[in-house]
Design a protein around this motif. Structure first.
Motif: not given
Length: 480
Positions: A43-44, A78-85, A87-96
């Motif tokens: 989505g992001g 929280g936003d940190e997750t076991t998948m490398p990068t 957290a970036e997917f989560i934050r970009v999607t949230r902001e967008a």
């Protein structure tokens, strides 16, 4: 909803298609899209790309976003997750999503969960709507009589910008399932039975309508499981004509119509059925009374057989069977039942709803997971988790030795960052058993939740049916 205009006997799919077709071209149609779902894995990307092109989401009130694919499912996440990068997917999607004014089911929101579980919970999918999401199991939502299908990120971006999509009209297939199934035969077993017969590409390019007395008798959750697995037979999507069970389920949901609009909607939805004489490109028929509890033995859902029977490669000439047998370390002449397991997973958009968890808990109550088996349960949504905890199911899972997690896709697939180990043999309620799906070298057997639970208890592949027989035999011996 307008009435159909062709005057010919139509299938439910043809009725919905005709009502949404806004332009017809050479070999394609432009189809109106009513609602769009996004998740943080794709989505992001779509939202960011749309913004970079200077375009806006044309109908933000009809676009919904959740965090499910890469979000962690451990308690206290929280936003940190076991998948490398991840957290970036989560934050970009949230902001967008916030920038575009979309409805967001974020981490910490009690409504958050797997998109195909929460969409009907929220009343986003409705009979007769067109709905898309960049996820292949969007077909799950066809259980409510909506035309819902998976798209790529580029198509999602187009839908966001125009609320239309250009696509070729799929062919039609009807799968009739009649007869009384055994009490321990679930939607998952029926789906695996069908896929093992028609193949993993047997419905390629088709919209599949499931119908028949067995489907009518199914619970809403069973219908969702059946439609979910249509992706594993290559279908464009799946659909079931809506009935009173669907209407009762949807009434009062947050995004469902209310008042006079609800009554008008019900009147329209009752027209959503396949007319007598409607034509289908392909029809299949199955007798539910012949279906047994199923388990996969290979590396795609087509490679499944009744628990207790040997892989059927000689009968069906299953494509790629030799490679699958080698990967899974399975003997073609022997049933997989009895093979020891290292893991058990109950979760995913296929089988992580309340009915699924309840069926597993009924097996687990008063028992312990076998030594050496790592067992995990991930509810499909915050609503499912809360309802399960109110019913005390979490205590049953925990006391049996299962981990009890937060909602998300979790170990349905390796990309989320978590995995079982190399060569670990895992019984799983998920929809795919591809090579490396749950970890590098992990051997996944898919089955219904109750059979996953029974296998976790005995530490080997089995069925709830066998466990019940063992209990009855032991009781008779004690009484003798």
């Amino acid at each position: 909803m307008k009435s159909s205009v062709s005057g010919k006997a139509q299938s439910i799919f043809q009725k919905i298609w005709e009502l949404h077709e806004v332009e017809v071209g050479e070999g394609f149609s432009l189809v109106a899209i009513d609602r769009v779902w996004l998740h943080e894995r794709t989505g992001g990307v779509a939202l960011k790309s749309l913004a970079e092109d200077g375009r806006k989401v044309v109908a933000p009130e009809n676009v919904f976003v959740t965090m499910d694919h890469v979000v962690d499912t451990f308690p206290g996440r929280g936003d940190e997750t076991t998948m490398p990068t991840g957290a970036e997917f989560i934050r970009v999607t949230r902001e967008a999503a916030k920038a575009a004014g979309l409805t967001l089911f974020d981490i910490g929101d009690e409504r958050q969960g797997i998109v195909h579980v929460i969409s009907p919970e929220q009343g986003v999918v409705l009979p007769g709507v067109t709905l898309v999401c960049p996820d292949s199991h969007t077909c799950t939502q066809g259980a409510f009589g909506g035309l819902a299908w998976g798209v790529g990120s580029t198509e999602a971006e187009h839908a966001l910008a125009t609320m239309t999509l250009r696509l070729a009209k799929p062919k039609t297939m009807r799968i009739m399932i009649d007869g009384d199934s055994a009490l321990d035969v679930t939607g998952k077993d029926i789906a695996l039975h069908i896929i093992s017969h028609i193949g993993s590409s047997g419905a390629k390019g088709h919209i599949v309508e499931f119908a028949g007395t067995t489907v009518s008798e199914m619970s809403i959750e069973g219908r969702m499981t059946l439609c979910n697995m249509a992706a594993e037979m290559g279908a464009f999507s799946a659909i079931i004509a809506p009935d009173d069970k669907v209407f009762d389920y949807l009434q009062g949901r947050p995004y469902a119509p209310t008042g006079e609009a609800w009554l008008a909607a019900i009147s329209d939805w009752r027209q959503l059925f396949s007319d007598e004489g409607a034509q289908f490109d392909i029809e299949h028929r199955f007798d539910a009374s012949e279906i047994m509890p199923m388990v996969s033995w290979g590396t795609n859902p087509e490679q499944s057989a009744a628990i207790g029977t040997a892989p059927n490669i000689a009968v069906d000439n299953v494509t790629g069977a030799e490679r699958s047998l080698a990967y899974m370390a399975v003997d073609a002449t022997q049933p997989v039942a009895g093979l020891s397991i290292d893991g058990a997973f109950i979760g995913s958009c296929t089988n992580a709803r309340f009915e699924d968890l309840k069926s597993a808990a009924e097996i687990l109550q008063g028992r312990k997971v076998a030594s050496g088996v790592r067992a995990i349960c991930v509810p499909g949504s915050g609503s499912v988790k809360r309802r399960a905890e109110e019913a005390g199911l979490d205590r049953i899972f925990l006391e049996a030795g299962f981990e009890w997690r937060e909602p998300g896709c979790s170990m349905c697939f390796f990309v989320g960052g978590e995995s079982f180990g190399p060569q670990d043999r895992v019984m799983s309620s998920t929809n795919r058993n591809f090579e490396n799906r749950q970890g590098q070298g992990t051997r996944t057997h898919i089955a219904a939740p109750a059979n996953v639970a029974a296998s976790a208890i005995l530490g080997r592949i089995t069925s709830a049916r066998e466990l019940a027989v063992m209990d009855a035999t032991a009781k008779q011996e004690d009484e003798a």
